[in-house]
Every structure is written in structure tokens, then in C-alpha cells.
Design a protein around this motif. Structure first.
Motif, short mmCIF file in Angstrom:
data_model
loop_
_atom_site.label_atom_id
_atom_site.label_comp_id
_atom_site.label_asym_id
_atom_site.label_seq_id
_atom_site.Cartn_x
_atom_site.Cartn_y
_atom_site.Cartn_z
N ASN A 185 0.81 -1.21 0.00
CA ASN A 185 0.00 0.00 0.00
C ASN A 185 0.85 1.27 0.00
OD1 ASN A 185 -2.33 -1.53 0.02
ND2 ASN A 185 -2.50 -1.50 2.24
N LEU A 186 2.09 1.16 0.42
CA LEU A 186 3.00 2.31 0.41
C LEU A 186 3.67 2.50 -0.95
CD1 LEU A 186 4.69 1.80 3.90
CD2 LEU A 186 2.99 3.51 3.27
N GLY A 187 3.37 1.61 -1.89
CA GLY A 187 3.94 1.74 -3.23
C GLY A 187 5.11 0.84 -3.51
N CYS A 188 5.34 -0.12 -2.66
CA CYS A 188 6.43 -1.07 -2.88
C CYS A 188 6.22 -1.79 -4.21
CB CYS A 188 6.44 -2.06 -1.71
SG CYS A 188 7.61 -3.38 -1.91
N ARG A 189 7.27 -1.90 -5.01
CA ARG A 189 7.16 -2.54 -6.32
C ARG A 189 7.61 -3.99 -6.32
NH1 ARG A 189 3.69 0.63 -8.66
NH2 ARG A 189 4.40 2.76 -8.89
N GLU A 190 8.30 -4.42 -5.27
CA GLU A 190 8.72 -5.81 -5.09
C GLU A 190 9.08 -6.02 -3.64
OE1 GLU A 190 11.91 -6.00 -7.89
OE2 GLU A 190 13.35 -5.07 -6.53
N ILE A 191 9.06 -7.29 -3.23
CA ILE A 191 9.38 -7.61 -1.84
C ILE A 191 10.49 -8.65 -1.83
CG2 ILE A 191 8.52 -8.67 0.29
CD1 ILE A 191 5.81 -7.39 -0.33
N LEU A 192 11.51 -8.39 -1.03
CA LEU A 192 12.62 -9.32 -0.86
C LEU A 192 12.48 -9.99 0.51
CD1 LEU A 192 15.52 -10.38 -1.70
CD2 LEU A 192 16.38 -8.52 -0.30
N ILE A 193 12.42 -11.32 0.50
CA ILE A 193 12.39 -12.09 1.74
C ILE A 193 13.73 -12.80 1.84
CG2 ILE A 193 11.32 -14.01 2.98
CD1 ILE A 193 9.13 -12.17 2.71
N GLN A 194 14.41 -12.61 2.95
CA GLN A 194 15.72 -13.23 3.15
C GLN A 194 15.73 -13.99 4.46
OE1 GLN A 194 19.01 -10.56 2.88
NE2 GLN A 194 20.52 -12.15 3.26
N SER A 195 16.14 -15.24 4.39
CA SER A 195 16.28 -16.04 5.60
C SER A 195 17.64 -15.77 6.23
CB SER A 195 16.18 -17.53 5.26
OG SER A 195 16.56 -18.30 6.38
#
Length: 90
Positions: free
Chosen positions: A4-14
Motif C-alpha cells: 500500500n506504500l507503493g512497494c514494487r517488489e518484496i525481498l524475503i531473506q532467511s
């Protein structure tokens, strides 16, 4: 919220798997409800061989993978990963 803040992609890192070369922690996907994300998901942490990249790239919920260990610290990691991905039509 970040979408909702305009993020264009999400990175998930373990962080538990990061630098281990033991593969991606796909159990993290269980924390994200199906259909929640409308932006591309990048997965990182644990890639130590090209097969780990293929596992991530083949997963229907993962759009891209990210690695530094494989490309920087494994002998011929980049060359071998490129060959393996090309053979797998990625």
C-alpha cells in the motif's frame, strides 16, 4: 502494508540460512497467505549451488532469487549457475 506504500517488489531473506549454502528456507512462504502479494517476490538466503536457484525459480510463488555467496565465494559459481539455468530454459 508495504504494498500500500507503493512497494514494487518484496525481498524475503532467511537470516538463518544466509551464507550457509544449504538452500532456500521455503517454509518462510507459509507465513505469507496465498494471494496476499500483488508485487513480485524475491527470495534470498541459503543459495549455495545452482540447483538451489532452480528450486526457487521453479516455485510458483517466487518470481526471482538473490544470491551473493554462490556468485562471490563458490569457485566458478557464476559460470556453473548460468550453464545450469540455461540448460533448464531459465
Amino acid at each position: 502494508m508495504v504494498q500500500n506504500l507503493g512497494c514494487r517488489e518484496i525481498l524475503i531473506q532467511s537470516f538463518d540460512n544466509d551464507g550457509t549454502g544449504n538452500g532456500l528456507d521455503l517454509k518462510l512462504l507459509e507465513l505469507i497467505p496465498d494471494g496476499l502479494l500483488t508485487v513480485p517476490l524475491i527470495f534470498a538466503g541459503g543459495i549455495g549451488k545452482s540447483e538451489h536457484m532452480l528450486t526457487g525459480l521453479s516455485h510458483p510463488r517466487i518470481d526471482a532469487v538473490c544470491t551473493a555467496n554462490l556468485l562471490n565465494f563458490i569457485n566458478h559459481g557464476l559460470v556453473n549457475a548460468r550453464k545450469r539455468l540455461k540448460l533448464s530454459n531459465f
